[in-house]
Design an enzyme around this catalytic site. Sequence first.
Site, PDB file in Angstrom:
ATOM      1  N   GLU A 171     -27.863   8.709  -7.831  1.00 37.58           N
ATOM      2  CA  GLU A 171     -28.444   8.960  -8.917  1.00 37.58           C
ATOM      3  C   GLU A 171     -28.836   9.925  -9.432  1.00 37.58           C
ATOM      4  OE1 GLU A 171     -29.060   6.514  -6.569  1.00 37.58           O
ATOM      5  OE2 GLU A 171     -29.061   4.554  -7.636  1.00 37.58           O
ATOM      6  N   ASP A 183     -46.231  -9.634 -11.750  1.00 34.18           N
ATOM      7  CA  ASP A 183     -45.000  -9.057 -11.628  1.00 34.18           C
ATOM      8  C   ASP A 183     -44.285  -9.064 -13.041  1.00 34.18           C
ATOM      9  OD1 ASP A 183     -42.617  -7.818 -10.238  1.00 34.18           O
ATOM     10  OD2 ASP A 183     -43.145  -8.822  -8.493  1.00 34.18           O
TER      11      ASP A 183
HETATM   12  C1  FMN Z   1     -40.830  -0.666 -13.147  1.00 34.85           C
HETATM   13  C2  FMN Z   1     -39.952  -1.213 -12.283  1.00 34.85           C
HETATM   14  C3  FMN Z   1     -40.309  -1.599 -10.995  1.00 34.85           C
HETATM   15  C4  FMN Z   1     -39.513  -2.242 -10.201  1.00 34.85           C
HETATM   16  N1  FMN Z   1     -40.020  -2.337  -9.049  1.00 34.85           N
HETATM   17  C5  FMN Z   1     -39.028  -2.867  -8.013  1.00 34.85           C
HETATM   18  C6  FMN Z   1     -39.715  -3.359  -6.821  1.00 34.85           C
HETATM   19  O1  FMN Z   1     -40.619  -3.284  -6.268  1.00 34.85           O
HETATM   20  N2  FMN Z   1     -38.552  -3.753  -5.837  1.00 34.85           N
HETATM   21  C7  FMN Z   1     -37.271  -3.685  -5.845  1.00 34.85           C
HETATM   22  O2  FMN Z   1     -36.268  -3.958  -5.068  1.00 34.85           O
HETATM   23  N3  FMN Z   1     -36.779  -3.363  -7.255  1.00 34.85           N
HETATM   24  C8  FMN Z   1     -37.780  -2.900  -8.167  1.00 34.85           C
HETATM   25  N4  FMN Z   1     -37.250  -2.740  -9.678  1.00 34.85           N
HETATM   26  C9  FMN Z   1     -35.566  -2.651  -9.617  1.00 34.85           C
HETATM   27  C10 FMN Z   1     -34.981  -1.630  -9.133  1.00 34.85           C
HETATM   28  O3  FMN Z   1     -35.544  -0.510  -9.405  1.00 34.85           O
HETATM   29  C11 FMN Z   1     -33.450  -1.684  -9.744  1.00 34.85           C
HETATM   30  O4  FMN Z   1     -32.953  -2.967  -9.065  1.00 34.85           O
HETATM   31  C12 FMN Z   1     -32.772  -0.548  -9.240  1.00 34.85           C
HETATM   32  O5  FMN Z   1     -31.424  -0.667  -9.675  1.00 34.85           O
HETATM   33  C13 FMN Z   1     -32.408  -0.607  -7.625  1.00 34.85           C
HETATM   34  O6  FMN Z   1     -31.696   0.528  -7.230  1.00 34.85           O
HETATM   35  P1  FMN Z   1     -30.623   0.592  -5.993  1.00 34.85           P
HETATM   36  O7  FMN Z   1     -29.735  -0.338  -6.498  1.00 34.85           O
HETATM   37  O8  FMN Z   1     -30.449   1.932  -5.758  1.00 34.85           O
HETATM   38  O9  FMN Z   1     -31.302  -0.048  -5.030  1.00 34.85           O
HETATM   39  C14 FMN Z   1     -38.072  -2.255 -10.415  1.00 34.85           C
HETATM   40  C15 FMN Z   1     -37.581  -1.812 -11.724  1.00 34.85           C
HETATM   41  C16 FMN Z   1     -38.520  -1.248 -12.752  1.00 34.85           C
HETATM   42  C17 FMN Z   1     -38.097  -0.814 -14.030  1.00 34.85           C
HETATM   43 MN    MN Z   2     -28.633   3.230  -6.021  1.00 39.60          MN
END
Ligand code: FMN
Ligand code: MN
Length: 487
Positions: A240, A289
């Site tokens: 990222e 949520d």
């Molecule tokens: C405001 C917001 C809150 C989020 N909260 C969560 C969360 O609590 N748990 C989760 O797994 N994904 C959450 N997400 C989604 C992840 O951030 C998203 O799927 C992200 O692409 C995950 O990154 P990764 O692929 O590196 O794991 C949230 C997204 C947003 C915009």
């Molecule tokens: Mn990622």
Amino acid sequence: MAHSSFRAFCEKLDSAGELTRIAKPVATELEITEISDREMKSPAGGKALLFEKPTVDGKVSDFPLAINTMGSRRRMAMALGLENVDELAAQMQFLLKAKPPRTLREAITLLRNGIDVIHARPRHVRSAACQEVVHKPGGAFSLHDLPILKCWPDDGGRFVTLPTVFTKDPDTGDRNVGMYRMQVYDGWTTGMHWQVHKVAARHGKRYYERGESMPVAVVLGGDPALTFAATAPLPDGLDEILFAGFARKKSVELIKGVTVDIDVPATADFVLEGYVTPGELRPEGPFGDHTGFYTNIDDYPVFHLTAITHRRDAVYPATIVGIPPMEDFYMGEASVRVFLPVFKMNFPEIVDMALPAEGVFHNLVFVSIRKQYALQAYKVMHGLWGIGQMMFAKYIVVVDDDCDVQNTSEVLFRLCANTDPQRDTTFIKNPSDSLDHAPTLATMGSHMGFDATHKLPSEGYLRGWPQLVKMPPHVKKWADEFLSSLP
Ligand SMILES: Cc1cc2nc3c(=O)[nH]c(=O)nc-3n(C[C@H](O)[C@H](O)[C@H](O)COP(=O)(O)O)c2cc1C
Ligand SMILES: [Mn+2]
């Protein structure tokens, strides 16, 4: 254009007329949510709000709280230092199609088109604003000094709602930054809500298998380009920080944590450092949520803080989620725009794609295609269901290329008019979003595809597909001129 801090970004929003300051004290318990929810649901996402005196249990916090800072098309673009998110989408497309430059002239052409891969690489620094103030457990300072929201009445407690969570793959050292909310258990302990499908959960599993403690750093604030990158559906293994550096055209400056071996952005407003002990779980939730419903209590890992560092002039970043549309709709929309070129590279027939607000990201996906052969709509659905977080897409509706998927009413018209329900639908099994409460079993369920494209003789349709009723462009142009010439 990069932002040197979250405060600097808020100041840019202010001078662009995109921020409302609220000088009176407002409670972090429910009150900030109610004001912000009204703002987020006002036309085009309203303004960003800077609560200058958020109160925690009646006491004014030392830190102001900013919310809805990315909650409109314009502010989302500004967060990435752009006028319009499509500029970044165009650069992604150019980069995907670009051949490595062989001559200086080709290299200059790349640069002229805004392709700046050099700045994707982060830079390491020795001192940083994010470590101006350092607190350790046992002192007077704790998470209770931050204006952390209790968003909704039945929430299990206060939640950090806009955290970017830095972890490392213990096997390769590869970094991941994801946004996973954190429930505050006490001044130095929180939950860590990384869902089973997310990259940090995969990292955590490897630490568990190795029997090692997992270092974690959580960044709040700093350049919002990074905050956005943490939410974007990047493939596992794509850093990222590289993506943010590419998007904002400036290397992200990193510094090693004070108590953990994890590099954090130098311009962050707050950094929460600590570790997750393999195998330790604790009930997390309930939490109002993204789905518009409370997610039930479930077991999640526990984050033990070993340091809280911050800038002297830190601004606490927050968002709220709930019944859509909310701020996260604009973040999700930007992700779709920016990654559309990647989808198009895999599926050249794709013209456009939309995730309407009502579908809360994954529940509803509209995609338009240039159809050439039988059952092509199904090929696109199955392809999408196999790519990253598109696996969660509950309903996919495929339409022809002359349908504007950004216009939900046009898509519903095609869906109703062009489908024979039994013939034009398909059900599959796939992982479901952890937050989806509808499936009988969590994280797995059925998904449905609708083929709302025109049907071909090769698909067995022999009645001759009818023409859509349309006026030719020259008559439309004439009418425009005629009507504007009327007194
Ligand atoms: C405001 C917001 C809150 C989020 N909260 C969560 C969360 O609590 N748990 C989760 O797994 N994904 C959450 N997400 C989604 C992840 O951030 C998203 O799927 C992200 O692409 C995950 O990154 P990764 O692929 O590196 O794991 C949230 C997204 C947003 C915009
Ligand atoms: Mn990622």
